[in-house]
Scaffold this active site. Sequence first.
Site, PDB file in Angstrom:
ATOM      1  N   SER A 175       0.786  -1.127  -0.148  1.00  0.00           N
ATOM      2  CA  SER A 175       0.121  -0.024  -0.180  1.00  0.00           C
ATOM      3  C   SER A 175       0.816   1.275   0.014  1.00  0.00           C
ATOM      4  O   SER A 175       1.742   1.418  -1.067  1.00  0.00           O
ATOM      5  CB  SER A 175      -0.973  -0.008   1.259  1.00  0.00           C
ATOM      6  OG  SER A 175      -1.865   0.962   1.092  1.00  0.00           O
ATOM      7  N   ASP A 271      -8.974  -3.706  -6.245  1.00  0.00           N
ATOM      8  CA  ASP A 271      -8.122  -2.624  -5.631  1.00  0.00           C
ATOM      9  C   ASP A 271      -8.453  -1.443  -6.305  1.00  0.00           C
ATOM     10  O   ASP A 271      -8.246  -1.343  -7.523  1.00  0.00           O
ATOM     11  CB  ASP A 271      -6.829  -3.148  -5.444  1.00  0.00           C
ATOM     12  CG  ASP A 271      -5.918  -2.662  -4.443  1.00  0.00           C
ATOM     13  OD1 ASP A 271      -5.991  -1.273  -4.262  1.00  0.00           O
ATOM     14  OD2 ASP A 271      -5.393  -3.301  -3.627  1.00  0.00           O
ATOM     15  N   HIS A 301      -8.075  -4.747  -1.434  1.00  0.00           N
ATOM     16  CA  HIS A 301      -6.969  -4.143  -0.995  1.00  0.00           C
ATOM     17  C   HIS A 301      -6.825  -4.840   0.342  1.00  0.00           C
ATOM     18  O   HIS A 301      -7.869  -4.878   1.073  1.00  0.00           O
ATOM     19  CB  HIS A 301      -7.371  -2.614  -0.855  1.00  0.00           C
ATOM     20  CG  HIS A 301      -5.856  -2.066  -0.386  1.00  0.00           C
ATOM     21  ND1 HIS A 301      -4.996  -1.598  -1.274  1.00  0.00           N
ATOM     22  CD2 HIS A 301      -5.795  -1.349   0.815  1.00  0.00           C
ATOM     23  CE1 HIS A 301      -3.917  -1.236  -0.446  1.00  0.00           C
ATOM     24  NE2 HIS A 301      -4.445  -0.876   0.798  1.00  0.00           N
TER      25      HIS A 301
END
Length: 328
Positions: A175, A271, A301
């Site tokens: 991330s 995502d 995600h």
Amino acid sequence: MKKFAAVAILGTAALAARRYLTMRDAMAAVRVDLRSPVLPFLPRTIRRRTLPLSRLQLRVRTPSGPGVTVTTRQVGDGAIRVLVTTPDDGQAPRPAVLWIHGGGYILGSPQTEAFGTGRLARDLGVVTVSPDYRLAPEHPFPAALDDCMATLEWMRAQAEELGIDPDRIAVMGGSAGGGLAAAVAQRSHDEGIPLRAQVLVYPMIDDRAALRDDHAGRGLFMWTPANNRFGWTSYLGREPRMSDAPQYAAPARRTDLTGLPPAWVGVGDLDVFYDEDVDYAEKLRASGVPCTLVTVPGMYHGADVFARKAQSMQDFRRGATDHLRTHL
């Protein structure tokens, strides 16, 4: 007054119904092994006033597991605290991984990812070093990147004490940690600091994506488009814009990626970062950088953390580990 109350109730009910239908359709797109009854309730909009509570909730320490020793060290003048995870087998020198935690540039800490660093240290026989870098919006760019670079330089300077080979270091993150890992790879290359590999797990690398209105149904779980815009605004210290961003702030903006270390990029097709990650992997390849791109249908995600026991997520993590094993 009663009329207004009735309208308000009906409006709230209609909104709840639309949300239910949206989430029902979204859940249908999620891989069966990644579904959970609580998954639709995980998204929440993060704002400046709720940020302290969100940080508190995400500072839970996860266990690193057996077979490793975890120590806390201070980098430089002590401004940067790092978590060092070392296998207990006594071998040295060994490869090392600069592991950068995620959290949208605004959340997280090394302790929240101790399970991952411990697993990587055991499985791969590496030392992992994870900096507790400064968070936005209190500390906008380049504070976090500067802290990560300072940690990398500290690893090389203290290689003998840490029991690592300074010529066998890779960078990894998920991330925002993946975004910082990509930035570290770029800046290290420019400054002549060798890295063996980069592992970018659904990296947050393009601020321009926060300006999109249509995300094709992506980002309904875990990290939403609204949170993405807040994260980028906090990190940049201003609203994202198409025209420009500071160098290294949004790694996807860089056009010439020649000479960067071999990359592994992994992301799910649900995502919010899917498009930017696929584009970046293709740019790496076009620049002559060996790059493995892994896309997982029906993965949202953070699914590798939230549903880490699923076979698909074990395979996902194994691909990243194998990339490091090959290049370290």
